[in-house]
Design a protein around this motif. Structure first.
Motif, short mmCIF file in Angstrom:
data_model
loop_
_atom_site.label_atom_id
_atom_site.label_comp_id
_atom_site.label_asym_id
_atom_site.label_seq_id
_atom_site.Cartn_x
_atom_site.Cartn_y
_atom_site.Cartn_z
N MET A 107 -17.55 -10.58 -25.54
CA MET A 107 -17.27 -9.74 -26.03
C MET A 107 -19.08 -8.86 -26.99
SD MET A 107 -14.66 -8.54 -28.69
CE MET A 107 -13.43 -8.96 -28.29
N SER A 108 -18.88 -7.75 -26.20
CA SER A 108 -19.88 -6.89 -26.70
C SER A 108 -19.83 -6.31 -28.14
CB SER A 108 -19.99 -6.31 -26.07
OG SER A 108 -18.92 -4.34 -26.12
N ARG A 109 -20.82 -6.19 -28.67
CA ARG A 109 -20.60 -5.73 -30.34
C ARG A 109 -19.59 -3.91 -29.93
NH1 ARG A 109 -25.43 -6.13 -34.54
NH2 ARG A 109 -24.68 -8.13 -35.02
N LYS A 110 -19.58 -3.20 -28.96
CA LYS A 110 -18.77 -2.13 -28.96
C LYS A 110 -17.45 -2.34 -28.51
CE LYS A 110 -18.72 1.91 -25.13
NZ LYS A 110 -19.29 2.70 -25.13
N THR A 111 -17.52 -3.71 -27.87
CA THR A 111 -15.68 -4.29 -28.14
C THR A 111 -15.20 -4.77 -30.05
OG1 THR A 111 -16.32 -4.63 -25.41
CG2 THR A 111 -13.61 -5.62 -26.86
N ALA A 112 -16.42 -5.08 -29.93
CA ALA A 112 -16.06 -5.68 -31.27
C ALA A 112 -15.61 -4.76 -32.48
CB ALA A 112 -17.28 -6.87 -32.05
N ARG A 113 -15.98 -3.80 -31.83
CA ARG A 113 -16.25 -2.49 -33.10
C ARG A 113 -14.79 -1.58 -32.76
NH1 ARG A 113 -22.13 -1.35 -31.62
NH2 ARG A 113 -22.52 -1.83 -33.89
N GLU A 114 -14.66 -1.74 -31.28
CA GLU A 114 -13.09 -1.25 -31.66
C GLU A 114 -12.01 -1.55 -31.80
OE1 GLU A 114 -12.96 -0.60 -26.85
OE2 GLU A 114 -14.94 0.48 -27.05
N THR A 115 -12.09 -3.15 -31.45
CA THR A 115 -11.11 -4.11 -32.02
C THR A 115 -11.02 -4.13 -33.69
OG1 THR A 115 -11.76 -5.71 -30.71
CG2 THR A 115 -10.85 -6.18 -32.47
N ALA A 116 -12.01 -3.83 -34.16
CA ALA A 116 -12.03 -3.95 -35.72
C ALA A 116 -11.43 -2.08 -35.73
CB ALA A 116 -13.77 -3.90 -36.38
N MET A 117 -11.46 -1.18 -35.20
CA MET A 117 -11.32 0.09 -35.40
C MET A 117 -9.82 -0.07 -35.28
SD MET A 117 -10.11 2.75 -33.64
CE MET A 117 -9.97 2.41 -31.63
N LYS A 118 -9.27 -0.83 -34.34
CA LYS A 118 -7.70 -0.75 -33.59
C LYS A 118 -7.28 -2.01 -35.14
CE LYS A 118 -8.04 -1.23 -28.92
NZ LYS A 118 -7.91 -2.39 -27.96
N THR A 119 -7.69 -2.31 -36.13
CA THR A 119 -7.82 -2.89 -36.79
C THR A 119 -6.99 -2.82 -38.20
OG1 THR A 119 -8.79 -5.58 -35.97
CG2 THR A 119 -7.72 -5.42 -38.76
N LEU A 120 -8.26 -1.78 -38.61
CA LEU A 120 -8.27 -1.24 -39.90
C LEU A 120 -7.37 0.29 -39.64
CD1 LEU A 120 -12.55 -0.54 -39.85
CD2 LEU A 120 -10.18 -2.02 -41.82
#
Length: 136
Positions: A1-14
């Motif tokens: 997973m890239s940091r971009k995908t990690a940010r997207e997952t964090a965004m969805k969580t938030l």
């Protein structure tokens, strides 16, 4: 997973936390998203936990730069994106500010509107300018 995908997952969580009105990490399962490695899970959890802990400080910055927009009027997706980018800009030194801004714009283009990406770019750009102490 890239940091971009990690940010997207964090965004969805938030985003989920914002909709529920509850910023308690114990009530969210970050690992539901794709198959996460340990480093990815740690990065996502760090972002979500960091934003949750610094929420008031981050929201004050968003309100300062959003001109006449109140937080309650901002789309929840945009708010989640802004919170992550500002947290990164404030607290994660190994990520250049411009990278956080660019990633936020790309996530906004994917999950929000063209106007949102422009708004996010302007707000984060103004904040970055203040942080770096430049007026140009």
């Amino acid at each position: 997973m890239s940091r971009k995908t990690a940010r997207e997952t964090a965004m969805k969580t938030l985003f989920q936390m914002e909709l529920n009105g509850e910023y308690d990490l114990d009530n969210v399962n970050i690992n539901e998203e794709e198959s996460l490695g340990e480093a990815d899970s740690a990065y996502i959890e760090g972002l979500v936990r960091g934003v949750s802990e610094k929420l008031e400080e981050i929201d004050a910055i968003i309100e300062k730069y959003s001109k006449s927009w109140k937080l309650s009027r901002l789309p929840k997706v945009d708010l989640s994106i802004l919170r992550i980018a500002i947290y990164e800009m404030m607290h994660i030194e190994d990520i250049p500010m411009q990278v956080s801004i660019n990633e936020a714009i790309e996530i906004a283009k994917k999950y929000s509107t063209a106007d949102s990406s422009k708004f996010i770019n302007g707000l984060l750009g103004a904040y970055a300018k203040e942080m770096s102490g430049t007026d140009d």
